[in-house]
Design a protein around this motif. Structure first.
Motif, PDB file in Angstrom:
ATOM      1  N   ASN A  53      -1.715   1.258  -8.712  1.00 44.15           N
ATOM      2  CA  ASN A  53      -1.908   0.487  -7.486  1.00 44.15           C
ATOM      3  C   ASN A  53      -2.121  -0.996  -7.830  1.00 44.15           C
ATOM      4  OD1 ASN A  53      -2.777  -0.639  -5.032  1.00 44.15           O
ATOM      5  ND2 ASN A  53      -3.814   1.246  -4.421  1.00 44.15           N
ATOM      6  N   SER A  61      -0.334  12.384   0.543  1.00 37.51           N
ATOM      7  CA  SER A  61       0.453  11.186   0.847  1.00 37.51           C
ATOM      8  C   SER A  61      -0.311  10.225   1.754  1.00 37.51           C
ATOM      9  CB  SER A  61       1.795  11.565   1.484  1.00 37.51           C
ATOM     10  OG  SER A  61       1.601  12.230   2.714  1.00 37.51           O
ATOM     11  N   TYR A  64      -2.558   8.301  -0.501  1.00 38.32           N
ATOM     12  CA  TYR A  64      -1.766   7.320  -1.250  1.00 38.32           C
ATOM     13  C   TYR A  64      -1.346   6.158  -0.355  1.00 38.32           C
ATOM     14  CZ  TYR A  64      -1.183  10.514  -5.281  1.00 38.32           C
ATOM     15  OH  TYR A  64      -1.379  11.319  -6.383  1.00 38.32           O
ATOM     16  N   ASP A  65      -0.941   6.459   0.873  1.00 42.72           N
ATOM     17  CA  ASP A  65      -0.548   5.400   1.807  1.00 42.72           C
ATOM     18  C   ASP A  65      -1.696   4.419   2.040  1.00 42.72           C
ATOM     19  OD1 ASP A  65       2.039   6.291   2.197  1.00 42.72           O
ATOM     20  OD2 ASP A  65       1.592   7.376   4.047  1.00 42.72           O
ATOM     21  N   GLY A 118      -3.948   3.657   0.003  1.00 39.47           N
ATOM     22  CA  GLY A 118      -4.259   2.906  -1.205  1.00 39.47           C
ATOM     23  C   GLY A 118      -5.628   3.174  -1.773  1.00 39.47           C
ATOM     24  N   ALA A 146      -1.596   7.270  -9.213  1.00 38.27           N
ATOM     25  CA  ALA A 146      -0.986   8.311  -8.380  1.00 38.27           C
ATOM     26  C   ALA A 146       0.173   8.952  -9.128  1.00 38.27           C
ATOM     27  CB  ALA A 146      -0.497   7.716  -7.056  1.00 38.27           C
ATOM     28  N   TRP A 203       3.967  10.727  -9.602  1.00 41.04           N
ATOM     29  CA  TRP A 203       5.281  10.461  -8.996  1.00 41.04           C
ATOM     30  C   TRP A 203       6.423  10.956  -9.865  1.00 41.04           C
ATOM     31  CZ3 TRP A 203       7.043   9.459  -4.407  1.00 41.04           C
ATOM     32  CH2 TRP A 203       8.333   8.969  -4.242  1.00 41.04           C
ATOM     33  N   LYS A 232       2.201   1.782   2.836  1.00 45.41           N
ATOM     34  CA  LYS A 232       1.448   2.422   3.924  1.00 45.41           C
ATOM     35  C   LYS A 232       2.337   3.194   4.902  1.00 45.41           C
ATOM     36  CE  LYS A 232      -2.412  -0.847   3.805  1.00 45.41           C
ATOM     37  NZ  LYS A 232      -3.286  -1.757   4.588  1.00 45.41           N
ATOM     38  N   PHE A 234       7.070   5.429   0.424  1.00 42.40           N
ATOM     39  CA  PHE A 234       6.704   5.924  -0.898  1.00 42.40           C
ATOM     40  C   PHE A 234       6.285   4.814  -1.854  1.00 42.40           C
ATOM     41  CE2 PHE A 234       9.623   9.605   0.177  1.00 42.40           C
ATOM     42  CZ  PHE A 234       8.582  10.507   0.351  1.00 42.40           C
ATOM     43  N   TRP A 247       3.714   3.818  -3.198  1.00 43.22           N
ATOM     44  CA  TRP A 247       2.316   4.188  -3.424  1.00 43.22           C
ATOM     45  C   TRP A 247       1.695   3.367  -4.540  1.00 43.22           C
ATOM     46  CZ3 TRP A 247       3.720  10.054  -3.123  1.00 43.22           C
ATOM     47  CH2 TRP A 247       3.842  10.421  -1.772  1.00 43.22           C
ATOM     48  N   GLU A 248       2.483   2.525  -5.202  1.00 43.06           N
ATOM     49  CA  GLU A 248       1.893   1.556  -6.118  1.00 43.06           C
ATOM     50  C   GLU A 248       1.502   0.278  -5.380  1.00 43.06           C
ATOM     51  OE1 GLU A 248       6.330   0.847  -6.236  1.00 43.06           O
ATOM     52  OE2 GLU A 248       4.944   2.511  -5.997  1.00 43.06           O
ATOM     53  N   HIS A 249       1.786   0.217  -4.080  1.00 39.85           N
ATOM     54  CA  HIS A 249       1.415  -0.913  -3.217  1.00 39.85           C
ATOM     55  C   HIS A 249       1.869  -2.241  -3.838  1.00 39.85           C
ATOM     56  CE1 HIS A 249      -1.187   1.304  -0.239  1.00 39.85           C
ATOM     57  NE2 HIS A 249      -0.973   2.220  -1.172  1.00 39.85           N
TER      58      HIS A 249
END
Length: 288
Positions: A49, A175, A178-179, A181, A186, A188, A208, A211, A213-215
């Protein structure tokens, strides 16, 4: 898997798929054939993240890359059957290039980066800064192929002074977490035939709500992905994706673990099995 292995041993079946690693090794030792094929897409990997402290610091993310020994993970959990991943893409994916392999296991380098970021080794072997321990939230998708990986990674990170807390959540409800954050780390992987997948995984519009999920939020990457996706010339399109993948590697938001791969074990007389781009076996030309 164990039932397939037994049936191969007694010659009741001709082909076994997704066997346990130890059973693959035993079957090959007894004269069975092993067939493998790499898939296109993204490898088994861990997303970091880029917006949640302390992994919002590039130096911390890079230190994580150097702290992980993916070959040791593969040897321990999978009897060395899979190839270590080195990029955000598998080697057979359009857009992959060898220069994307920016990191290798180097705990001394990890320590230097953490020192430079102000995280000094403290009591109990855990680093701290300003009275705060260097601790990460590792949210693992339970029973999804990452349980052992997360535990070995936890030990490897601990060796360089990074504490982590592993929390297991079920798919698909994970999920939502993860969305939002809530995680630093996470799980993958992604089977796909085309690097268009970058739009799904790395475009900031997917934070958000997709996918990403690393933002990871990089407007230049958004623009580059759109340009690559719109390019109808194969050569220039692949070159654009290679440049994108290199930038993504430099962002250190993905820790590659092992490449997606199908492993089949067959009786010695089986022939004619082929694989598609995502390494799924095709049986229509098989002879026994």
């Amino acid at each position: 898997p164990s039932s397939q292995a037994d049936a191969l041993t007694t010659n009741e079946i001709q082909i076994g798929q997704n066997l346990n690693p130890g059973d693959v090794t035993s079957a090959v030792s007894s004269g069975k054939k092993k067939l493998t094929a790499l898939s296109s897409g993204m490898p088994y990997c861990i997303m970091i993240n880029a917006q949640k402290a302390p992994t919002d610091d590039l130096r911390v993310r890079q230190a994580l890359q150097y702290s992980i020994n993916n070959k040791a993970i593969i040897d321990t959990l999978f009897k060395g059957l899979y190839s270590p991943a080195t990029s955000v893409l598998t080697p057979v994916s359009a857009g992959y290039a060898a220069d994307q392999a920016l990191y290798s296991y180097n705990p001394a380098k990890a320590g230097q980066l953490l020192d430079a970021a102000g995280w000094k080794m403290g009591s109990g072997g855990v680093r701290s800064k300003g009275g705060q321990q260097l601790s990460l939230q590792f949210i693992n998708i339970a029973n999804f192929g990452f349980d052992g990986i997360s535990q070995l990674m936890q030990a490897q990170m601990n060796a360089v002074g990074i504490h982590s807390v592993i929390t297991d959540q079920a798919f698909p409800s994970v999920s939502t977490t993860y969305d939002q954050g809530k995680q630093n780390l996470a799980d993958w992987f992604y089977y796909d035939v085309d690097p268009y997948l970058f739009n799904t995984v790395f475009n900031s519009t997917q934070i958000k709500a997709g996918f990403n999920w690393e933002h990871y939020d990089n407007p230049a990457i958004n623009t580059a992905i759109a340009a690559a996706n719109a390019d109808t010339n194969d050569t220039s399109r692949v070159a654009k994706y290679q440049a994108i993948a290199l930038t993504l590697a430099q962002s250190a938001t993905i820790i590659p673990i092992y490449n997606l791969e199908s492993i089949l074990v067959t009786q010695p007389n089986v022939s004619g099995i082929k694989f598609d781009l995502t390494a799924q076996p095709l049986y229509h030309q098989v002879t026994v």
